[in-house]
Enzyme design. Sequence first.
Site, PDB file in Angstrom:
ATOM      1  N   HIS A 228       8.552  32.651   8.935  1.00 53.75           N
ATOM      2  CA  HIS A 228       8.185  31.517   8.071  1.00 53.75           C
ATOM      3  C   HIS A 228       7.128  30.618   8.715  1.00 53.75           C
ATOM      4  O   HIS A 228       6.733  30.819   9.857  1.00 53.75           O
ATOM      5  CB  HIS A 228       9.427  30.674   7.779  1.00 53.75           C
TER       6      HIS A 228
ATOM      7  N   HIS B  31       8.587  32.645   1.429  1.00 57.20           N
ATOM      8  CA  HIS B  31       7.850  31.521   0.850  1.00 57.20           C
ATOM      9  C   HIS B  31       6.366  31.877   0.891  1.00 57.20           C
ATOM     10  O   HIS B  31       5.767  31.932   1.957  1.00 57.20           O
ATOM     11  CB  HIS B  31       8.136  30.243   1.633  1.00 57.20           C
TER      12      HIS B  31
ATOM     13  N   GLU C  57       9.805  30.110  12.834  1.00 60.79           N
ATOM     14  CA  GLU C  57       8.943  29.132  12.172  1.00 60.79           C
ATOM     15  C   GLU C  57       7.671  28.899  12.989  1.00 60.79           C
ATOM     16  O   GLU C  57       7.719  28.771  14.212  1.00 60.79           O
ATOM     17  CB  GLU C  57       9.668  27.791  12.006  1.00 60.79           C
TER      18      GLU C  57
ATOM     19  N   GLU D 235       3.385  30.365   3.025  1.00 56.84           N
ATOM     20  CA  GLU D 235       3.490  30.366   4.487  1.00 56.84           C
ATOM     21  C   GLU D 235       2.786  31.611   5.023  1.00 56.84           C
ATOM     22  O   GLU D 235       3.391  32.561   5.510  1.00 56.84           O
ATOM     23  CB  GLU D 235       4.968  30.290   4.887  1.00 56.84           C
TER      24      GLU D 235
END
Length: 375
Positions: free
Chosen positions: A259, A166, A335, A169
């Site tokens: 991410h 993504h 994350e 990010e």
Amino acid sequence: MIITSNFDGGNIKVISIESTNDIRLNIPKDTNSDFAQWFYFRLEGAAGYPCRMSLENASECFVPDGWKDYNTMASYDRLNWFRVSTEYDGKSLIINHTPKYNSVFYAYFTPYSYEQHLDMIHIAQLSPLCVLESIGKTTQGRNIDLLTIGTPSEEKRKIWIIARQHPGETQASWFMEGLIQRLLDEDDPVSKKLFEKAFFYLVPNMNIDGAILGNLRVNALGINFNREWESPDKKKSPEVFYVRNKMDETGVDMSLDIHGDEDLPYNFVSSIEGIPGFDERLKTLQDNFLSKWLESSPDFQTEYGYGKDEPGKANLKICTKQVGYRFNCLSLTVEMPFKDNKNLPDPVTGWSAERSVRFGESVLNPILSIVDDLR
């Protein structure tokens, strides 16, 4: 006053500029997609004046709850970034700031440009430990860059780490910078020990086209790579196609996918409990890895995160689920927050590029702790 975003990663739409206290903006949607959240723009001509910039479609973005308790990043030189006062009224995201200098940049998170990416990988290849190669082309014709670090052999564990599926990010690129720098530090005892037992395949930026375009989640064709891993399309998602094929060629003993999360103010991982074949061996590997990361990095935690999939119910279109299932290996999504680490807050920078770099460095400790058990 002038607001522009016509540069690498830039993204904003100007509705109107009536005065410094009445600047109306929108966050454009990703290319060929309905996702929206990433913004990055330059304001000129407002030094010394209190500015009120209203991003009026914030409530229509991908994760509107992510604006709560969020503060915008700002920089005068694009090297040093800090947070500025930001409020969310349920509709608009409102940035309040009095610039000290004539030109200032604002962004959702500290950007990481294509030029920075090229610098990182070409500096890395100067190490005798590292080989840089292109394994294919993006839909816009850019190289898909792969770093192989360490000396490959069948006896050693094969560890794959990819980042920035993504593109908005950007924490993931900073994480990879820290990881690569530590791996290539010939005086680091953890790296030296790891190379006796493992070598690394790294894709520092999976979605270069989307990053340059200023997208949050998709490539130039509007494809969300992290839903493509079960049957990637060579024309629409060549990055996934070529990387997964390379994985099939090399094998995988461990995989991490890096991410950022728009809402949760914590660092955490998303695991693979729900994949077919998840057994006690994988559970023990995962538990030991998480336990060691907790010991080695106060920025990591396991209390908050995504819910676990029920047995056999994992979405195998997602990278870590597919890789874990495909290779029967430990495979985790890492994350990081766009806001701050609530467990260890910093009022000036929040979660930052620098802290992402340190977090990337820290992951080598838990990898070393389990490397012998990966196969």
